[in-house]
Write an enzyme that holds these catalytic residues in place. Structure first.
Site, mmCIF file in Angstrom:
data_model
loop_
_atom_site.group_PDB
_atom_site.id
_atom_site.type_symbol
_atom_site.label_atom_id
_atom_site.label_comp_id
_atom_site.label_asym_id
_atom_site.label_seq_id
_atom_site.Cartn_x
_atom_site.Cartn_y
_atom_site.Cartn_z
ATOM 1 C CG HIS A 1 56.464 48.263 16.541
ATOM 2 N ND1 HIS A 1 57.374 49.589 15.835
ATOM 3 C CD2 HIS A 1 57.103 47.386 16.956
ATOM 4 C CE1 HIS A 1 58.451 48.494 15.597
ATOM 5 N NE2 HIS A 1 58.369 47.474 16.194
ATOM 6 C CG HIS B 1 62.740 47.087 19.318
ATOM 7 N ND1 HIS B 1 61.920 48.183 18.962
ATOM 8 C CD2 HIS B 1 62.363 46.429 18.316
ATOM 9 C CE1 HIS B 1 61.240 47.927 17.997
ATOM 10 N NE2 HIS B 1 61.356 46.509 17.319
ATOM 11 C CG ASP C 1 59.593 43.677 18.261
ATOM 12 O OD1 ASP C 1 58.684 44.552 17.769
ATOM 13 O OD2 ASP C 1 60.707 43.511 17.615
ATOM 14 C CG HIS D 1 21.758 12.918 51.014
ATOM 15 N ND1 HIS D 1 23.083 12.997 50.544
ATOM 16 C CD2 HIS D 1 20.830 12.052 50.284
ATOM 17 C CE1 HIS D 1 22.893 12.293 49.337
ATOM 18 N NE2 HIS D 1 21.641 11.835 49.090
ATOM 19 C CB ILE E 1 27.132 12.831 50.905
ATOM 20 C CG1 ILE E 1 28.420 11.829 51.460
ATOM 21 C CG2 ILE E 1 27.485 13.039 49.192
ATOM 22 C CD1 ILE E 1 28.415 10.383 50.933
ATOM 23 N N GLY F 1 23.427 15.120 44.869
ATOM 24 C CA GLY F 1 23.707 15.499 43.424
ATOM 25 C C GLY F 1 22.869 16.335 42.922
ATOM 26 C CB VAL F 2 18.978 16.409 42.800
ATOM 27 C CG1 VAL F 2 18.667 16.567 44.399
ATOM 28 C CG2 VAL F 2 18.044 17.180 42.178
ATOM 29 C CD GLU G 1 17.459 24.368 42.046
ATOM 30 O OE1 GLU G 1 17.307 25.718 42.263
ATOM 31 O OE2 GLU G 1 17.080 23.587 41.084
#
Length: 471
Positions: free
Chosen positions: A79, A258, A262, A363, A369, A372-373, A377
């Site tokens: 409660h 109620h 609960d 690139h 694309i 990835g580096v 970063e």
């Protein structure tokens, strides 16, 4: 729902008898700092042990929810927890000098009033929600209770009762918004059948039960002998307001309301506020807490594997100008556009990838694309903001890579993608000051998402060094 964490402005005191243990207890509700959560403390036990309000600490659920950690138990937490959910209070310590939360009025109304008198106050730190991303269904194997949960930006509950006994065969209640909790749910009282009273009392339950604080049902008119037996066993006189089919005196749908109360208290044991639409059929403390355990497991797994939930249209916590004041990176190497979520241990940033990015010229020509580096970063810069945002002078520090581990690229990033940059702290950041230098080490698990798709992940270790100091 409130977006900031909240606690109380003032300390709250109350005392009373526990419903089940029959033990008197004094309670003190103490304001707590952000990210503390809800916890109970048994001040009457050696070392004053803490019991966190988490489903992993549930030890019993018959006619109430009991938490236990080590030797410390706290009975009847539901409660009070429901009142905290209804008022959206995130951080509180409830100190008790006995084993049970006092049963003030058989509902959450008095708890709600006391908490409001102490003034609910914002803490300036974002709430960390559990966000449901897909429907979740749970059927309790022990009771056949059913729960359906659906994604939502809010919190709402609908409850149906279909028990075998009168008058609970067909009951329905709903809570559409949390700001209606006090008006619609808080005052709904607990209930019991008259013929269950002796059995419960003999099981060492309802030892402190007060017949004036509950709805009492009987499927037939009780005779004097029945009432006398109960009075002799419990030491309490049953009041004449017993609800029977002949009297039809039952308040409209109060039992179902109620049950919502609960369920709110039991789902508070997830440990974080939940955003979902919840449909409950025949809820009870046992199925409620088993639902909470299954749901918490699902949500933790979802967070560990899925993209962070965030509103990309909301006002950012840090915009690009604020990021520029915090980090030294500039064009063409500033790779975070805004921060949309941050707390002591995690952060989510956003990078909008456009065809105008300078790296797309080479690139790759005709097949752009994102390298990835540069994704790594961008993660590192996001992590740097997590490291530095608590410092009074973040612009005075630089972060340097020490290592990149477990790095994997899982999806190509192309123009038009929006990157969600999520970092989770893996160890505490501790700055150390010597005669020559102020520095520290920080480690995060970083993930890049495009929508729900994981594009990149890595564990990054960085050194934080104050600028303009000799190395």
């Amino acid at each position: 729902m409130k977006q900031e964490q909240h606690t109380l402005q003032q300390v709250v005191h109350f005392e009373g008898i526990g419903l089940h243990t029959g033990t008197n207890a004094k309670a003190t509700c103490l304001p707590m700092p952000p990210n503390s959560g809800i916890q109970f403390q048994r001040t009457d036990l050696p070392n004053r042990p803490l019991v966190e309000a988490l489903v992993t600490n549930v030890s019993a659920t018959e006619r109430g929810t009991v938490l236990r950690k080590g030797e410390a138990q706290v009975w009847s937490v539901e409660h009070l927890l429901a009142a905290l959910v209804g008022l959206q209070i995130d951080n509180l310590c409830i100190q008790l000098d006995g084993p049970e939360v006092p049963n003030l009025d058989g509902s959450a109304q008095r708890f709600t009033e006391l908490l409001l008198e102490a003034q609910v106050c914002p803490q300036g730190i974002p709430r960390k929600f559990f966000h449901l991303k897909e429907p979740f269904m749970y059927r309790d194997p022990e009771t056949d209770s059913c729960f359906e949960l659906y994604p939502s930006d809010n919190y709402s509950l609908q409850c149906t009762l279909a028990y075998d006994r009168w008058p609970l065969q067909h009951q329905y209640a709903a809570l559409d918004r949390l700001d209606r909790f006090q008006e619609e749910i808080a005052a709904a009282r607990t209930f019991v059948y008259l013929d269950e009273a002796i059995a419960l009392y003999n099981k060492r339950l309802i030892q402190g039960g007060d017949p004036t604080k509950a709805l009492i049902f009987s499927e037939k008119e009780p005779d004097a002998a029945c009432l006398s037996t109960i009075a002799q066993a419990t030491g309490k006189e049953i009041p004449p307001t017993i609800i029977t089919p002949a009297t039809h005196a039952m308040p409209t749908n109060e039992p179902a309301r109620h049950k919502i109360l609960d369920l709110m208290g039991d789902l508070a044991l997830l440990g974080r506020p939940l955003q979902a639409r919840i449909f409950a059929h025949k809820p009870g403390h046992g199925p409620n807490t088993r639902l909470a355990a299954a749901l918490r497991k699902q949500l933790v797994t979802q967070e560990a594997k899925g993209a962070p939930h965030c509103n990309l249209h909301a006002t950012p916590i840090f915009d690009v100008k604020q990021i520029s004041n915090m980090l030294p990176h500039r064009y063409p190497f500033q790779l975070v556009d805004k921060i949309v979520q941050i707390d002591d241990t995690s952060i989510t940033g956003v990078k909008n990838v456009t065809i105008n990015e300078p790296f797309f010229q080479g690139h790759f020509p005709g097949n752009p694309i994102m390298p990835g580096v540069l994704q790594v970063e961008a993660l590192a810069q996001t992590g740097g903001i997590l490291f530095l945002h608590t410092l009074p002078d973040p612009e005075a520090y630089l972060t340097y890579f020490l290592s990149i581990d477990a790095c994997k690229f899982r999806r190509m990033v192309v123009p038009g993608d929006t990157l969600l940059l999520h970092g989770q702290l893996l160890s505490d950041i501790r700055l150390r000051t010597t005669e020559k230098q102020t520095s520290g080490i920080a480690k995060i698990k970083g993930r890049v998402f495009v929508g729900e798709a994981l594009a990149c992940e890595a564990v990054l270790l960085a050194q934080i060094v104050k600028q303009h100091e000799p190395s």
